[in-house]
Design a protein around this motif. Structure first.
Motif, mmCIF file in Angstrom:
data_model
loop_
_atom_site.group_PDB
_atom_site.id
_atom_site.type_symbol
_atom_site.label_atom_id
_atom_site.label_comp_id
_atom_site.label_asym_id
_atom_site.label_seq_id
_atom_site.Cartn_x
_atom_site.Cartn_y
_atom_site.Cartn_z
ATOM 1 N N VAL A 10 24.948 -56.647 -27.236
ATOM 2 C CA VAL A 10 26.133 -56.791 -26.411
ATOM 3 C C VAL A 10 25.797 -57.678 -25.215
ATOM 4 C CG1 VAL A 10 27.820 -55.584 -24.975
ATOM 5 C CG2 VAL A 10 27.031 -54.551 -27.118
ATOM 6 N N THR A 37 27.656 -59.216 -21.728
ATOM 7 C CA THR A 37 28.830 -59.128 -20.864
ATOM 8 C C THR A 37 28.807 -60.269 -19.858
ATOM 9 O OG1 THR A 37 28.792 -56.724 -21.089
ATOM 10 C CG2 THR A 37 30.143 -57.643 -19.321
ATOM 11 N N ARG A 59 31.389 -59.906 -24.553
ATOM 12 C CA ARG A 59 32.456 -59.242 -23.810
ATOM 13 C C ARG A 59 32.752 -60.060 -22.565
ATOM 14 N NH1 ARG A 59 30.552 -52.844 -24.331
ATOM 15 N NH2 ARG A 59 30.576 -52.804 -26.624
ATOM 16 N N LEU A 87 34.929 -60.782 -19.101
ATOM 17 C CA LEU A 87 35.734 -60.222 -18.032
ATOM 18 C C LEU A 87 36.105 -61.361 -17.088
ATOM 19 C CD1 LEU A 87 33.494 -57.109 -17.183
ATOM 20 C CD2 LEU A 87 35.381 -57.218 -18.812
ATOM 21 N N LEU A 143 27.248 -57.071 -15.195
ATOM 22 C CA LEU A 143 27.331 -58.361 -15.878
ATOM 23 C C LEU A 143 25.952 -58.917 -16.197
ATOM 24 C CD1 LEU A 143 30.099 -60.094 -13.724
ATOM 25 C CD2 LEU A 143 30.390 -58.762 -15.823
#
Length: 304
Positions: free
Chosen positions: A94, A96, A125, A127, A140
């Motif tokens: 993952v 971010t 991911r 944001l 992050l």
């Protein structure tokens, strides 16, 4: 020393406590109600305390059970999240990334397909933010920001320059014989108050007081320009599609630079494999960008 606690017993308790029912826990765990009840009773014996109050209708949780439940729920949730990363026989990392909104829509989104194709086992991911971001508090791996690249807590790598130019709808551009004609237009502003003054000075004009509406996002500001609400000052390379489609025009060659886009990460953040893949990919993509002047000319051609 605390006796060994069987995982099945802990799972049986956690599920029963969430449902306050041995029956519903049994359905969730695909075992019998008797098996769940036995596992919970064994756990209570190992701990030497009751975790449930057996009521005529269902269960009530004791103070000891209430203390144990959130710890187990969090632990099992973390295990489940990690196991999901092994689906399909591969480990999915993952990653971010916090991205300033204008860059996300205008530059990053059209390129995400190539990243996915090159690195299918990285779960990205995204944001969005309006350039105010706290990488540590938001968890992050990277933050893409606009500015001078002088943030002291992060390692900052230049992605691309983004000089500002006048952008407006074609019908407004037809009213602009020269930069001085902007005085008769509504000038849309970003939260960086000095941008129009810098551009007007670069165009050889004495700056005047600009009173147009203020936006916290260049993307939103330019959308207002597309709809004819005024004239925006924004980086054309973030709006190439709108320029090529003729929705926007860049009527003047004058540009002014107030910052660049940067890939940033906390200095304390160790570079994980997925982070290295993303960093190398985005720096390569940014290095292949055409010149801003070439992109600006697309809007000029669309107008003329």
């Amino acid at each position: 020393m605390r006796p060994h606690l069987p995982l099945n017993a802990l799972r049986a308790f956690e599920s029963s406590a969430r449902h306050l029912s041995f029956t519903r826990a049994a359905l969730e765990l695909s075992v019998t109600q008797a098996a769940v009840s036995q596992q919970v009773r064994m756990l209570e014996e190992r701990l030497g305390t009751a975790l449930f109050k057996r009521l005529p209708r269902g269960l009530g949780i004791t103070d000891e059970g209430r203390a144990l439940l959130p710890v187990l729920s969090d632990a099992f949730g973390r295990i489940e999240n990690v196991l999901k990363q092994f689906e399909g026989g591969h480990f999915h990392e993952v990653l971010t990334v916090g991205v300033v909104g204008t860059f996300a829509v205008g530059w990053l989104m059209p390129r995400l397909k190539s990243f996915r194709e090159a690195h299918p086992f990285v779960e990205l991911r995204l944001l969005t933010h309006n350039n105010l971001v706290d990488p540590a508090a938001e968890g992050l791996d990277f933050a893409i920001r606009f500015g001078e690249g002088t943030w002291p807590a992060t390692h900052n790598e230049l992605l691309l320059d983004a000089p500002l130019s006048v952008l407006c709808a074609p019908e407004i551009a037809r009213q602009l014989a020269g930069p001085a004609d902007l005085a008769r237009q509504t000038l849309l502003r970003s939260y960086r108050a000095d941008e129009w003054n810098l551009w007007l000075a670069a165009a050889g004009l004495e700056p005047w007081t600009v009173n147009g509406p203020v936006f916290d996002s260049s993307r939103l500001m330019v959308e207002a320009a597309v709809q004819g609400a005024g004239v925006a000052l924004a980086p054309p390379r973030m709006f190439v599609r709108e320029l090529q489609a003729g929705m926007l025009v860049c009527p003047f060659d004058t540009q002014v630079s107030t910052g660049s886009y940067w890939l940033t990460r906390l200095k304390s953040r160790q570079m994980a494999p997925a982070m290295a893949l993303f960093r190398n990919w985005i720096l390569a993509e940014a290095g292949g960008m055409p010149l801003a002047a070439e992109e600006r000319s697309a809007g000029v051609r669309a107008f003329t």
